[in-house]
Design an enzyme around this catalytic site. Structure first.
Site, mmCIF file in Angstrom:
data_model
loop_
_atom_site.group_PDB
_atom_site.id
_atom_site.type_symbol
_atom_site.label_atom_id
_atom_site.label_comp_id
_atom_site.label_asym_id
_atom_site.label_seq_id
_atom_site.Cartn_x
_atom_site.Cartn_y
_atom_site.Cartn_z
ATOM 1 N N CYS A 168 0.867 -1.178 0.000
ATOM 2 C CA CYS A 168 0.000 0.000 0.000
ATOM 3 C C CYS A 168 0.904 1.229 0.000
ATOM 4 O O CYS A 168 2.085 1.131 -0.303
ATOM 5 C CB CYS A 168 -0.988 -0.016 1.166
ATOM 6 S SG CYS A 168 -0.255 0.201 2.801
ATOM 7 N N ASN A 179 2.474 1.480 4.262
ATOM 8 C CA ASN A 179 2.684 0.220 4.984
ATOM 9 C C ASN A 179 2.344 0.341 6.467
ATOM 10 O O ASN A 179 2.986 -0.253 7.331
ATOM 11 C CB ASN A 179 4.119 -0.284 4.789
ATOM 12 C CG ASN A 179 4.331 -1.738 5.208
ATOM 13 O OD1 ASN A 179 5.421 -2.104 5.631
ATOM 14 N ND2 ASN A 179 3.326 -2.580 5.092
ATOM 15 N N CYS A 206 -1.373 0.708 7.259
ATOM 16 C CA CYS A 206 -2.804 0.394 7.391
ATOM 17 C C CYS A 206 -3.176 -0.847 6.577
ATOM 18 O O CYS A 206 -3.301 -1.939 7.113
ATOM 19 C CB CYS A 206 -3.687 1.559 6.961
ATOM 20 S SG CYS A 206 -3.677 2.969 8.095
ATOM 21 N N ARG A 207 -3.344 -0.669 5.281
ATOM 22 C CA ARG A 207 -3.891 -1.735 4.446
ATOM 23 C C ARG A 207 -2.973 -2.931 4.269
ATOM 24 O O ARG A 207 -3.394 -4.070 4.455
ATOM 25 C CB ARG A 207 -4.284 -1.173 3.076
ATOM 26 C CG ARG A 207 -5.389 -0.139 3.143
ATOM 27 C CD ARG A 207 -5.623 0.532 1.804
ATOM 28 N NE ARG A 207 -4.485 1.386 1.466
ATOM 29 C CZ ARG A 207 -4.324 1.992 0.306
ATOM 30 N NH1 ARG A 207 -5.225 1.827 -0.655
ATOM 31 N NH2 ARG A 207 -3.283 2.771 0.081
ATOM 32 N N SER A 208 -1.728 -2.700 3.878
ATOM 33 C CA SER A 208 -0.862 -3.848 3.590
ATOM 34 C C SER A 208 -0.490 -4.661 4.833
ATOM 35 O O SER A 208 -0.511 -5.897 4.763
ATOM 36 C CB SER A 208 0.368 -3.438 2.787
ATOM 37 O OG SER A 208 1.124 -2.451 3.429
ATOM 38 N N ASP A 266 -7.988 3.755 1.378
ATOM 39 C CA ASP A 266 -7.002 3.946 2.435
ATOM 40 C C ASP A 266 -7.679 4.506 3.688
ATOM 41 O O ASP A 266 -8.082 5.665 3.717
ATOM 42 C CB ASP A 266 -5.913 4.897 1.956
ATOM 43 C CG ASP A 266 -4.721 4.944 2.884
ATOM 44 O OD1 ASP A 266 -4.838 4.512 4.055
ATOM 45 O OD2 ASP A 266 -3.660 5.426 2.438
#
Length: 150
Positions: A8, A11, A13-15, A123
């Site tokens: 993301c 690095n 939140c999402r990933s 995001d």
């Protein structure tokens, strides 16, 4: 053993959430995979995932506390079997790092659930909707694991 890196923007939140969700679901299925995560930017290198994301993930049983941000690199194309990105901007950024002649696939996370009509995981650092990100990551993780060898 499949090796997958999730990418993301920062690095945080999402990933890292995708890393934890896929690892947890793979263990429950006894699937042998190696997962990691990275960001296209270097702003948060060495930092743990964003606090509100950790809290939302923990409510669902995912522990992000031991993860630390790193930046994606050209070496990830050799180290992993597939690079899974959270949105099209991440995909474009990752593709700029591709070594000449490398054929490692770079896929959108939501491509593992094509019938959902969503192409990106928004995001939550900006949307503040951590549960929406988790919902999408969980459903995509199921689709991803379904296409891997058991």
């Amino acid at each position: 053993m499949q090796k997958i890196v999730f990418v993301c923007l920062g690095n945080i939140c999402r990933s890292p959430t995708a890393e934890a969700v896929v690892a947890t679901k793979a263990r429950a299925r006894s699937q042998a995979i190696l997962v990691d995560s990275a960001g296209t930017g270097d702003w948060h290198v060495g930092e743990p995932p964003y606090g509100p994301m950790q809290t939302a993930a923990a409510r669902r049983g995912y522990d992000l506390s031991g993860l630390r941000a790193r930046q994606v690199s050209a070496g990830d194309f050799e180290a992993f079997d597939v690079i899974v990105v959270m949105d099209e901007a991440n995909q474009r950024a990752v593709e700029t790092l591709r070594p000449q002649g490398n054929t490692t696939p770079v896929r959108l996370m939501m491509s593992y659930v094509p019938d959902i009509g969503v192409t990106a995981v928004p995001d939550p650092y900006y949307t503040r909707n951590f549960d929406e990100a988790l919902d999408l990551i969980e459903v995509a993780a199921e689709g991803l694991l379904a296409v891997l060898d058991p």
